[in-house]
Design a protein around this motif. Structure first.
Motif, PDB file in Angstrom:
ATOM      1  N   ARG A  18       0.815  -1.224   0.000  1.00  0.00           N
ATOM      2  CA  ARG A  18       0.000   0.000   0.000  1.00  0.00           C
ATOM      3  C   ARG A  18       0.847   1.273   0.000  1.00  0.00           C
ATOM      4  O   ARG A  18       0.441   2.287  -0.533  1.00  0.00           O
ATOM      5  CB  ARG A  18      -0.904   0.031   1.219  1.00  0.00           C
ATOM      6  CG  ARG A  18      -1.912  -1.065   1.248  1.00  0.00           C
ATOM      7  CD  ARG A  18      -2.542  -1.187   2.631  1.00  0.00           C
ATOM      8  NE  ARG A  18      -3.236  -2.443   2.742  1.00  0.00           N
ATOM      9  CZ  ARG A  18      -4.537  -2.589   2.524  1.00  0.00           C
ATOM     10  NH1 ARG A  18      -5.262  -1.557   2.219  1.00  0.00           N
ATOM     11  NH2 ARG A  18      -5.090  -3.773   2.616  1.00  0.00           N
ATOM     12  N   ARG A  73      -4.655   4.741  -3.712  1.00  0.00           N
ATOM     13  CA  ARG A  73      -5.099   4.438  -2.337  1.00  0.00           C
ATOM     14  C   ARG A  73      -6.595   4.686  -2.184  1.00  0.00           C
ATOM     15  O   ARG A  73      -7.297   3.936  -1.529  1.00  0.00           O
ATOM     16  CB  ARG A  73      -4.326   5.278  -1.325  1.00  0.00           C
ATOM     17  CG  ARG A  73      -2.935   4.771  -1.089  1.00  0.00           C
ATOM     18  CD  ARG A  73      -2.289   5.464   0.091  1.00  0.00           C
ATOM     19  NE  ARG A  73      -0.889   5.080   0.127  1.00  0.00           N
ATOM     20  CZ  ARG A  73       0.109   5.908   0.341  1.00  0.00           C
ATOM     21  NH1 ARG A  73      -0.128   7.179   0.568  1.00  0.00           N
ATOM     22  NH2 ARG A  73       1.334   5.468   0.348  1.00  0.00           N
ATOM     23  N   GLN A  74      -7.070   5.750  -2.801  1.00  0.00           N
ATOM     24  CA  GLN A  74      -8.501   6.046  -2.775  1.00  0.00           C
ATOM     25  C   GLN A  74      -9.290   4.934  -3.465  1.00  0.00           C
ATOM     26  O   GLN A  74     -10.315   4.483  -2.949  1.00  0.00           O
ATOM     27  CB  GLN A  74      -8.788   7.394  -3.453  1.00  0.00           C
ATOM     28  CG  GLN A  74     -10.256   7.761  -3.524  1.00  0.00           C
ATOM     29  CD  GLN A  74     -10.892   7.937  -2.161  1.00  0.00           C
ATOM     30  OE1 GLN A  74     -10.260   8.419  -1.227  1.00  0.00           O
ATOM     31  NE2 GLN A  74     -12.137   7.542  -2.033  1.00  0.00           N
ATOM     32  N   GLU A 127      -9.390   1.883  -1.176  1.00  0.00           N
ATOM     33  CA  GLU A 127     -10.372   2.069  -0.104  1.00  0.00           C
ATOM     34  C   GLU A 127     -11.793   1.835  -0.614  1.00  0.00           C
ATOM     35  O   GLU A 127     -12.623   1.258   0.087  1.00  0.00           O
ATOM     36  CB  GLU A 127     -10.251   3.471   0.490  1.00  0.00           C
ATOM     37  CG  GLU A 127      -9.021   3.660   1.343  1.00  0.00           C
ATOM     38  CD  GLU A 127      -8.862   5.081   1.854  1.00  0.00           C
ATOM     39  OE1 GLU A 127      -9.857   5.847   1.819  1.00  0.00           O
ATOM     40  OE2 GLU A 127      -7.750   5.423   2.286  1.00  0.00           O
ATOM     41  N   GLU A 128     -12.053   2.271  -1.839  1.00  0.00           N
ATOM     42  CA  GLU A 128     -13.384   2.078  -2.428  1.00  0.00           C
ATOM     43  C   GLU A 128     -13.687   0.598  -2.642  1.00  0.00           C
ATOM     44  O   GLU A 128     -14.772   0.136  -2.303  1.00  0.00           O
ATOM     45  CB  GLU A 128     -13.491   2.835  -3.750  1.00  0.00           C
ATOM     46  CG  GLU A 128     -13.532   4.338  -3.589  1.00  0.00           C
ATOM     47  CD  GLU A 128     -13.404   5.075  -4.911  1.00  0.00           C
ATOM     48  OE1 GLU A 128     -13.448   4.434  -5.986  1.00  0.00           O
ATOM     49  OE2 GLU A 128     -13.247   6.308  -4.877  1.00  0.00           O
ATOM     50  N   GLU A 188     -12.270  -1.999  -1.203  1.00  0.00           N
ATOM     51  CA  GLU A 188     -12.283  -2.725   0.072  1.00  0.00           C
ATOM     52  C   GLU A 188     -13.597  -2.525   0.826  1.00  0.00           C
ATOM     53  O   GLU A 188     -14.027  -3.398   1.555  1.00  0.00           O
ATOM     54  CB  GLU A 188     -11.131  -2.260   0.970  1.00  0.00           C
ATOM     55  CG  GLU A 188      -9.783  -2.760   0.546  1.00  0.00           C
ATOM     56  CD  GLU A 188      -8.680  -2.260   1.462  1.00  0.00           C
ATOM     57  OE1 GLU A 188      -7.807  -3.069   1.794  1.00  0.00           O
ATOM     58  OE2 GLU A 188      -8.706  -1.071   1.841  1.00  0.00           O
TER      59      GLU A 188
END
Length: 117
Positions: A87, A95-96, A99-100, A102
């Motif tokens: 990561r 990273r955004q 997060e989406e 996940e």
């Protein structure tokens, strides 16, 4: 003792169904270890998964595999591979996206594959 000399009980589970909070949103090979321990505690001795084979180029289905021996790198735990930054090497935009994927109840293999490649 031969494996077929006695009765066995097992569970069938798609890897994406046992996603851990530390994975990248698709389920990873390491998620099987925790599931296997849980299954063993319940008296099960076998686990069956959906195919975890690498799809042929241009295909999304593991049933259209390029090899019956090649496991799909999509399910590798990138954060656990010493030579990969995981990561930490992702850009802010990546990273955004991670997060989406996940945080959704549905698995997005294509989006996670793009991040892991």
């Amino acid at each position: 003792m031969r494996i077929l000399d006695r009765k066995r009980a097992g569970l069938m589970v798609p890897l994406f169904s046992i996603r851990s909070g530390s994975g990248w949103g698709v389920g990873e090979y390491r998620d099987l270890t925790g599931f296997a321990a849980w299954a063993k505690s319940g008296g099960f001795s076998c686990i069956l998964t959906l195919p975890l084979l690498e799809p042929s180029p241009g295909q999304a289905s593991p049933y259209a595999s390029c090899s019956f021996f090649a496991l799909d790198p999509l399910y590798l735990s990138i954060d656990e591979i010493e030579d990969c930054g995981g990561r930490e090497e992702l850009s802010a935009v990546e990273r955004q996206r991670l997060e989406e994927v996940e945080g959704t109840p549905r698995v997005s293999h294509a989006k996670v594959r793009a991040l892991k490649e």
